[in-house]
Motif scaffolding. Sequence first.
Motif, short mmCIF file in Angstrom:
data_model
loop_
_atom_site.label_atom_id
_atom_site.label_comp_id
_atom_site.label_asym_id
_atom_site.label_seq_id
_atom_site.Cartn_x
_atom_site.Cartn_y
_atom_site.Cartn_z
N LEU A 192 -11.41 -5.23 -3.72
CA LEU A 192 -10.14 -4.62 -3.33
C LEU A 192 -9.88 -4.87 -1.84
CD1 LEU A 192 -7.66 -2.82 -4.01
CD2 LEU A 192 -9.07 -0.84 -3.41
N GLU A 200 -2.67 -9.39 3.61
CA GLU A 200 -2.06 -8.84 4.80
C GLU A 200 -2.55 -9.56 6.04
OE1 GLU A 200 -0.07 -5.93 2.47
OE2 GLU A 200 0.24 -6.48 4.56
N MET A 209 0.78 1.34 6.21
CA MET A 209 1.12 1.65 4.82
C MET A 209 -0.05 2.17 4.00
SD MET A 209 3.65 -1.49 3.95
CE MET A 209 4.37 -0.64 2.55
N PHE A 214 -6.03 4.53 -0.65
CA PHE A 214 -6.65 3.22 -0.38
C PHE A 214 -7.99 3.42 0.31
CE2 PHE A 214 -7.19 -0.41 2.60
CZ PHE A 214 -7.39 -1.41 1.66
N THR A 217 -10.65 4.45 -2.15
CA THR A 217 -11.01 3.45 -3.15
C THR A 217 -11.78 2.29 -2.54
OG1 THR A 217 -8.86 4.02 -4.11
CG2 THR A 217 -10.05 2.21 -5.15
N ILE B 118 3.77 8.25 3.10
CA ILE B 118 2.42 7.82 2.66
C ILE B 118 1.53 9.06 2.71
CG2 ILE B 118 0.54 6.20 3.02
CD1 ILE B 118 3.13 4.79 2.43
N ILE B 140 7.78 5.80 5.71
CA ILE B 140 8.41 4.49 5.72
C ILE B 140 9.87 4.65 5.31
CG2 ILE B 140 8.40 2.15 4.76
CD1 ILE B 140 5.38 2.49 4.38
N HIS B 174 8.54 -3.81 1.62
CA HIS B 174 7.82 -2.56 1.32
C HIS B 174 7.16 -2.64 -0.05
CE1 HIS B 174 7.62 1.24 -0.88
NE2 HIS B 174 7.16 1.74 0.25
N VAL B 176 6.35 -5.17 -1.96
CA VAL B 176 5.26 -6.15 -2.07
C VAL B 176 4.00 -5.61 -1.38
CG1 VAL B 176 4.45 -8.43 -1.33
CG2 VAL B 176 6.74 -8.18 -2.31
N HIS B 177 4.14 -5.10 -0.17
CA HIS B 177 2.97 -4.62 0.57
C HIS B 177 2.34 -3.40 -0.08
CE1 HIS B 177 4.54 -6.85 4.32
NE2 HIS B 177 3.71 -7.59 3.63
N ILE B 178 3.17 -2.50 -0.55
CA ILE B 178 2.64 -1.27 -1.14
C ILE B 178 1.92 -1.57 -2.46
CG2 ILE B 178 4.56 -0.39 -2.58
CD1 ILE B 178 2.75 1.66 0.12
N TYR B 180 -0.13 -3.89 -2.83
CA TYR B 180 -1.52 -4.18 -2.43
C TYR B 180 -2.26 -2.94 -1.96
CZ TYR B 180 -0.95 -9.15 -3.13
OH TYR B 180 -0.78 -10.37 -3.72
N VAL B 181 -1.67 -2.18 -1.04
CA VAL B 181 -2.45 -1.08 -0.45
C VAL B 181 -2.41 0.22 -1.24
CG1 VAL B 181 -2.46 -1.94 1.92
CG2 VAL B 181 -0.62 -0.43 1.18
N LEU B 184 -2.35 -1.25 -6.28
CA LEU B 184 -3.58 -1.93 -6.74
C LEU B 184 -4.78 -0.99 -6.69
CD1 LEU B 184 -4.92 -4.53 -7.71
CD2 LEU B 184 -5.17 -5.24 -5.33
N SER B 185 -4.85 -0.13 -5.67
CA SER B 185 -5.96 0.85 -5.59
C SER B 185 -5.97 1.74 -6.83
CB SER B 185 -5.81 1.75 -4.37
OG SER B 185 -5.79 1.02 -3.17
N VAL B 239 3.17 -5.98 -8.56
CA VAL B 239 1.93 -5.44 -9.13
C VAL B 239 1.16 -6.53 -9.87
CG1 VAL B 239 1.06 -3.89 -10.95
CG2 VAL B 239 2.68 -3.03 -9.24
N ALA B 242 -0.43 -8.86 -7.25
CA ALA B 242 -1.60 -8.25 -6.58
C ALA B 242 -2.79 -8.17 -7.54
CB ALA B 242 -1.23 -6.85 -6.07
#
Lengths: 287, 287
Positions: A192, A200, A209, A214, A217, B118, B140, B174, B176-178, B180-181, B184-185, B239, B242
């Motif tokens: 992960l 990133e 973010m 996160f 995990t 967040i 955000i 936002h 796309v990045h979220i 991942y962090v 995905l977790s 999702v 990722a």
Amino acid sequence: MKVVCVIGVGLIGGSFSKDIKEHYPEVKRIGIDQNEDYLKEALSLGVIEEIGRLEDVVKADLVFIAIPVDAALKVLPLVLDQVSAHAVVVDAGSTKASLCEAVKDHPNRRNYLAAHPIAGTEFSGPSAAIAGLFKGKTQIICEVEQTAFKLQEKALEVFQALGMRIRYMNAAAHDVHIAYVSHLSHISAFMLGKTVMEKEENERDIFDMAGSGFESTVRLAKSSPAMWAPIFKDNKKAVVAALSEYIKNLEHFKSLVEANDFNGLYNQMEQTNRIKDILTGLAPQHK
Amino acid sequence: MKVVCVIGVGLIGGSFSKDIKEHYPEVKRIGIDQNEDYLKEALSLGVIEEIGRLEDVVKADLVFIAIPVDAALKVLPLVLDQVSAHAVVVDAGSTKASLCEAVKDHPNRRNYLAAHPIAGTEFSGPSAAIAGLFKGKTQIICEVEQTAFKLQEKALEVFQALGMRIRYMNAAAHDVHIAYVSHLSHISAFMLGKTVMEKEENERDIFDMAGSGFESTVRLAKSSPAMWAPIFKDNKKAVVAALSEYIKNLEHFKSLVEANDFNGLYNQMEQTNRIKDILTGLAPQHK
């Protein structure tokens, strides 16, 4: 007990040594480690009384081995070669079958107790050692019947003084189960972390973010490669099996997202929510 | 401010409402929720002063929407239809692009501020609401230029009173990045929990062998399916991307274990250890 030798004065060995001081203040603790800096640090932190060499194990009433499993496979037979008849040798490795196999025909096999304390943090080295780390934690003991009865008794007395719960298991079963509840968690966290860091390129996005979810995990991705690479190598078969199951489940989840199977996603998560009850069961011992 | 409407009185809406009481004691908080039990619970816990209906948003100075994203996509346009010109409508959803898209031509688009705090825990419902949840956390805000300037100002004043750090982002970036962090977790944790539970038919083995590492890595698997299934549906593309990267990394790690590539495993983990520095950077805001 007069002398305890701690082989490997990092997080686990150092924590054990601190607890020995607390519960057996009269004992002299001799630290043995390949890493001279760790030894000096352990001495200056009061984690040990004396820096020793492997041949010092002859003086020990108890030898505690807390080093990576590849090193333990070499060191354990050498320790058993030298210890006195009344000494008990305990290890703390995350895999048990290969160690038991490595010494199964050793003339002093009866001096060895194969153990795995379910305790630790993601940090390493003598400065990471914590007094009371083992309190309320589980100590898994494998192949107990191979250890001399008096030495079982001696080791148990120490584990109980430290506040541990004792569980007995077959070494092969231990290795398979621990692949799921521990080794797989580490791989999951490492990958992960890797996946997110690859994505990133600009780390500021992660800073801003990423929340506590996160962080929780991915926590185990801070763990020591020097400890974990040997574990994955040693427990290859069970690790590959657990990892294959995990990947299969992830692939299936992905296919549900791709197929817009909302109910399928919902049901998978709802069934997995049952982990709440399992983790609640863990609460008092593992917090 | 005289009236705040909180749509969705669970963990996030309830926590927001508690903070409003703390910082704006004169405000009347009206709770709106499909779940009557949640409304009664929120009232009896003092999380709201009054139970309302959607048409009550006409009275509001601020409307806070904290419901699953599929519901928010339906409710947000209805809220904008009814609010007064001076009211700001803020949501707290984990995806932003579809909401911004859904109201982009709404005549009252300027009353809406797209936000994603967040903050949260793995628990849900009014009883999970925590005063001070947002303190030190990141808020955000997306497409801020679409919101009326005076209403931006009003919302910012509230976020700052709650102790939040503000970050502005494009809605698509936002999401796309979220993925991942955060998203995905959650998948990683849910599938880890599923994999272990499938293996361990006898739960006692999990109780005895799972430590704090497993607990930390699997924590998010306690999260609400009613919240998360809509997120995965809404953010499908990011999702899936990722998750595909994550699976690729896991497959590669597995191939290194299978090939006995000790150095490869070591290097992967050592490189990922850099996550330490990233998480240390998070420390004050996210602990």
